[in-house]
Design an enzyme around this catalytic site. Sequence first.
Site, PDB file in Angstrom:
ATOM      1  N   GLY A  92       2.113   0.867   5.430  1.00  0.00           N
ATOM      2  CA  GLY A  92       1.036  -0.107   5.373  1.00  0.00           C
ATOM      3  C   GLY A  92       0.113   0.052   6.576  1.00  0.00           C
ATOM      4  N   CYS A  93      -1.036  -0.615   6.510  1.00  0.00           N
ATOM      5  CA  CYS A  93      -2.023  -0.487   7.584  1.00  0.00           C
ATOM      6  C   CYS A  93      -1.566  -1.199   8.854  1.00  0.00           C
ATOM      7  CB  CYS A  93      -3.381  -0.995   7.120  1.00  0.00           C
ATOM      8  SG  CYS A  93      -3.344  -2.611   6.325  1.00  0.00           S
ATOM      9  N   TYR A  94      -1.061  -2.434   8.716  1.00  0.00           N
ATOM     10  CA  TYR A  94      -0.548  -3.130   9.898  1.00  0.00           C
ATOM     11  C   TYR A  94       0.628  -2.379  10.540  1.00  0.00           C
ATOM     12  CZ  TYR A  94      -3.179  -7.541   9.194  1.00  0.00           C
ATOM     13  OH  TYR A  94      -4.157  -8.510   9.082  1.00  0.00           O
ATOM     14  N   THR A 110       1.246   0.820  10.493  1.00  0.00           N
ATOM     15  CA  THR A 110       0.747   2.036  11.141  1.00  0.00           C
ATOM     16  C   THR A 110       0.226   1.724  12.539  1.00  0.00           C
ATOM     17  OG1 THR A 110       0.199   3.133   9.062  1.00  0.00           O
ATOM     18  CG2 THR A 110      -0.991   3.866  11.019  1.00  0.00           C
ATOM     19  N   ALA A 111      -0.658   0.726  12.632  1.00  0.00           N
ATOM     20  CA  ALA A 111      -1.234   0.381  13.930  1.00  0.00           C
ATOM     21  C   ALA A 111      -0.166  -0.118  14.896  1.00  0.00           C
ATOM     22  CB  ALA A 111      -2.318  -0.682  13.745  1.00  0.00           C
TER      23      ALA A 111
END
Length: 352
Positions: free
Chosen positions: A154-156, A158-159
């Site tokens: 997911g994007c969260y 990953t960051a």
Amino acid sequence: MHESSRLPVGIIGASGYGGVQLVRLLQDHPRLEIAYLGGDSSAGKSFADLYPHLGPHLNLTIEAIDIDRIAERCAAVFLSLPNGLAYDLAPALLERGCKVLDLSADYRFHDLKTYERWYGGDRQDSAIAQSAVYGLPELYRNRIANAQLIGCPGCYPTASLLALAPVLKQGLIDPDTIVIDAKSGTSGAGRQAKTNALLAEAGNSVGAYGVARHRHTPEIEQICADLSGHEVLLQFTPHLMPMVRGIHSTIYAKLRDPNLTTEDCLTVYQAFYRNSPMVKVLAHGTYPQTKWASGTNLCYLGLEVDARTGRIVLLSAIDNLIKGQAGQAIQCLNLMQGWEEGLGLPTLCYYP
């Protein structure tokens, strides 16, 4: 399989934001070409009707999902679908020899009971799920290179994970003290109409959502546990920001050694990511902004040690639709094909 100097790929779920990002990025990839666009509600429509700006570059119609037809045409398939659909398609595609990159949550979890607890569903594909590799190249590059099935992060996560990985791997923090405060642009909610993503609702406003129960929490905890060697329980709170693209994470954790300095930790980060072209560790005193990552497959990282509190503050910024979704999936496929991992991926934003 049709013969070409380029690898033929398919996208199922081509009409959503993840799908259109894949289409756009693949236009610039020197060794991949789109052989199939699939969808359900959009089947029969010209892709140019949905996204006219891509019309001059792509003359393809979205087709009904037909596994045999996809396998005939494609060596690899991106599944850009809502959670709960990929696990009905991936087994049949794998059986027919396709490499599969799933952009949903369906293949991110080692333990399917965790998936079912947070996402629902009745999973009968345990053996296939066990073969999936978590698609974060900076952490699992070698595993990805040898995989047939990728569960793209997911994007969260990953960051957050790119910011946390070095200190977790080196044992520099107490994992149980991790607090993640993250912000996302409205495109993270997808293309379907949602009241909270309307300009009148989200513009000129910042608000938290999914407090203490966001579905990305167990995904982040799972990889943190893998990195640290034991179970991790952390606090994660996402916020919606009045912007289209971007994820920004600010992460707090207690250092095990209160004598560590910012310079010490920056040295650890620079060494950890020395062979990771998509991660940029910033100099002391420079902190990442989402605008720098917009339109790129990069993750910008910054950090600061607070000697007064004994905590480290970690900061990261990515484009949620590229490094947080479509670009990362292509980065994984590059590795699966034995190519340079950044091949065909953008690394420079348009600023301002």
